[in-house]
Design a protein around this motif. Structure first.
Motif: not given
Length: 750
Positions: A91, A212, A216, A691, A693-694, A741-745, A747
């Protein structure tokens, strides 16, 4: 808000939670009701937050429960006392904006040295708190669809760190280097006008366009959507049509002799998002800003009684050298209403000639349309108190709306407002006009908790005999009931609660959650525990506090899951504790999920995760404040436990036991620490992209315990975040909004 706040203005004889429930533990019949009496009807047909414009309103339904066996998908973050944000592996975060960032390019970038000469009305406020995101759709209309462009609305709470806004701290009578704590003692000497204007205007709400891009989320300087709602912004006073004239008569001041308008909003802590897409900025600890200086003319006895119940200044200070709870905002110029309004003595012939009624204009939910420049509105029908969040239950087409609200102070109440109008999804995007429809007409209730684990909503109405006959205050009419809702709740016998803070709704099943942040040994001992407040213990190491220093989270569901229900049932979701707290660790927390003093509370619509934010002073010897993720269940999914208590009372060790109902055990798989904040800060306020994811998270008051400058050459900073991580000018600490965010995109949390 600092966890040290412990104002108690409720001296009524109403039963406390502990008094109601110590007569008996929750009964077997109550268990059978929870497990089968009301059922868990499917909510797939309940529309929630459907899109606007040409979107299909029928497509938006209640979020599903996390599937059985769902566990959290990140490695728990260890405890930390470092001066920085700590996240799990995989993260990352960026700072979206921080205290003092400019909204327009016509003023200088923030110096972080206190040298600004503007009045702060075009800068991001301080003490970031509750927030929500409003996506901009076609023609600038509100939409729940992620368009990559939105307005982020952020509350700004107190001025405990206002010494950072001036070059050498705050000034009084020409002496600099002071720190005027919001809840403590203030020097009442004259203060410079510019200092005061800065402090007034960093309160309120910031509305900032965010976009966005490939790098980011960023905020947009000079956006037409950027604006501030401060303590000086003109606002409209609204309420039930039948009582509006009476309401406005209580708001009459020199600013508006009709009482139809007022100015501004203060100490916005928790918030609410309406089903039609507007923002509710909840006014919490607003009472401490007013003062009656030496030599003030007294106000009438009824005003004194009202002020006493709300913690507003009601008698003149003894002399000019006396310190008192006040900002000193009244001192720069008595002829200037921007300053004179904070002096609430009877200096004129009538209320229309002074500001004795100014406190009556605060303590409400303030509705703001983030996507339109319409005048904000004080929603008086929802009651006046120290509002901490406004949580809408799940809207159902054709049914009234319910809004749940806490009053943030020990011994205060939980409230519910039920609209007269029934929900129509066609009102989504309707702005302030929709607010007039749903929030001006309705019924206001206060909660009473019964000994068998059920509860009742008690209506606050002039037609209720207990209100009419109340010995503690004589209500003139329904307007008086709404403006003095605390006294009306006293009258009907609502149940005193242990500092109800944030509330939140589980979108999967409609259960309502409230944090009860903590309690002291004055109110909680092994002989005064009860089923809903079952612990009394002492923290034996580090910061030694006793009573219930780590707090807990309670939840309830309405009978029949109806917004109009007058009955509900409750259980305890989680208890805060240190992992080595022994018998006090009822929820069997470990080093990976131990926490203390839950404050902020928020559910993700995307993942169903319950996010818990802390504002703590009892566990900070081991860890700074934190954010935890939990996979929730439902009211009644656990069982009965026996809590063992032991603490020293007046030099004697007192032991005892208490039976209570708790939610199903979570364990580390369903409860983990996600984030640890910088030194001196609390974690408060969350929002997300649809979604999941953020997520946006606020860090409030890092370095809160930095002392005044005094005679030293520089501040002795407790924290220097976020400047120590490269954001903005290094040096003084600043509240800020994070984008995580997650580095892999993927959730967040799963």
């Amino acid at each position: 808000m600092s966890d040290t706040l412990d104002t108690i203005d409720n001296n009524s004889d109403n039963e406390h939670f502990q008094d109601v429930l110590k007569r008996s533990v929750a009964s077997p019949s109550r268990r059978s009701v929870i497990r089968g009496g009301l059922g868990l009807a499917a909510l797939s047909s309940v529309p929630f937050m459907a899109g606007c414009g040409g979107e299909d309103d029928s497509a938006a339904v209640a979020a599903p429960l996390p599937p059985a066996g769902t566990t959290l998908g990140f490695t728990a973050t260890a405890k930390s006392i470092a001066d920085g944000v700590v996240l799990p592996a995989g993260y990352t975060f960026t700072v979206l904006h921080a205290t003092g960032d400019r909204l327009v390019s016509s003023i200088p970038a923030y110096s972080n040295r206190g040298t600004e000469t503007d009045d702060w009305s075009q800068r991001v406020g301080d003490h970031h708190d509750g927030m929500d995101i409003y996506f901009i759709g076609d023609n600038g209309k509100y939409t729940m669809t992620d368009t990559g462009r939105a307005v982020l609305a952020v509350n700004h709470e107190s001025s405990a760190d206002a010494h950072f806004f001036h070059p050498s701290g705050q000034t009084s009578n020409g002496v600099t280097g002071k720190k005027f704590d919001q809840f403590g003692s203030w020097d009442l000497g004259n203060r410079p006008a510019l200092e005061v204007l800065k402090e007034i205007n960093h309160h309120g709400v910031s509305l900032v366009e965010v976009i966005r891009s490939g790098s980011g989320w960023k905020y947009v300087v000079d956006s037409s959507y950027n604006r501030r709602v401060t303590a000086q912004t003109p606002v409209r006073v609204a309420g039930p049509a039948a009582h509006l004239n009476d309401i406005r008569s209580m708001m009459v001041t020199r600013y508006d002799r009709t009482g139809s308008t007022a100015r501004g909003t203060l100490n916005n802590c928790g918030h609410g998002i309406t089903p039609w897409g507007t923002y509710l900025g909840c006014e919490e600890n607003w009472a401490v800003y007013f003062i009656m200086p030496k030599g003030s003319n007294p106000v009438d006895a009824k005003t004194i009684a009202s002020r006493a119940r709300y913690g507003v200044s009601r008698t003149p200070v003894a002399n000019s050298a006396t310190v008192a709870t006040s900002q000193g905002w009244h001192t720069p110029d008595a002829s200037d209403d921007r300053f004179a309004r904070w002096n609430v003595s009877a200096v004129g012939a009538t209320a229309a000639d002074d500001f004795r009624n100014e406190p009556n204009t605060f303590g409400y939910n303030l509705e703001i349309d983030p996507l339109a420049s319409t005048t904000p509105v004080k929603r008086v029908a929802m009651g006046r108190f120290a509002h901490e969040a406004a949580v809408f239950g799940l809207p159902e087409v054709g049914k009234p709306l319910a809004v749940y609200m806490g009053c943030d102070s020990r011994n205060e109440y939980i409230y519910k407002f039920v609209s007269t109008a029934v929900w129509n999804a066609g009102d989504i995007g309707g702005g302030i006009a929709a607010g007039d429809k749903y929030l001006n007409e309705g019924k206001l209730y206060a909660a009473k908790f019964n000994a068998d684990g059920t509860g009742n909503w008690l209506e606050l109405s002039i037609d209720v005999p207990a209100v009419r006959a109340f010995a503690g205050y004589t209500f003139a009419n329904q307007a008086d009931v709404l403006v003095n809702a605390r006294l009306a709740a006293d009258a009907v016998g609502a149940t005193k609660m242990d500092r109800p803070e944030w509330g939140a709704v589980n979108y999967a099943n409609g259960d309502i959650y409230f944090t009860l942040t903590n309690n002291s040994n004055t109110n909680r001992t092994p002989t005064t525990v009860d089923a809903a407040n079952p612990r009394a213990y002492a923290d034996a190491d580090g910061i030694k506090r006793a009573g219930n220093p780590n707090g807990h989270i309670i939840r309830f569901k309405e009978n029949g899951k109806m917004s109009t229900a007058i009955g509900f049932m409750w259980d305890i979701f989680l208890f805060g504790a240190e992992e080595d707290a022994g018998d006090a660790n009822v929820s069997k927390l470990t080093a990976n999920n131990s926490f203390s003093s839950p404050d902020g509370l928020w559910f993700s619509k995307s993942t169903g995760i319950c996010w818990i934010q802390t504002d703590d002073g009892a566990f900070t010897d081991e860890s700074n404040c934190m954010l935890l993720a939990a996979i929730p269940g439902a009211v009644g999914d656990g069982g009965k436990v026996t809590v063992k208590n032991s603490m020293t009372v007046s030099g004697t060790v007192v032991n005892g036991t208490q039976e209570t109902f708790v939610g199903a055990a979570l364990g580390e798989a369903k409860l983990r620490r996600f984030l640890v904040a910088p030194k001196g800060s609390e974690v408060t306020g969350m929002a997300e992209s649809p979604d999941g994811r953020t997520v946006f998270v606020n860090i409030q008051h890092p370095g809160e315990d930095t002392p005044a400058l005094g005679t030293a050459a520089a501040f002795a900073f407790q924290s220097q975040w976020p400047g120590n991580t490269g954001y903005g000018v290094a040096g003084r600490p600043r509240s800020a909004t994070l984008v995580i965010t997650r580095t892999d995109g993927g959730k967040i949390g799963l």
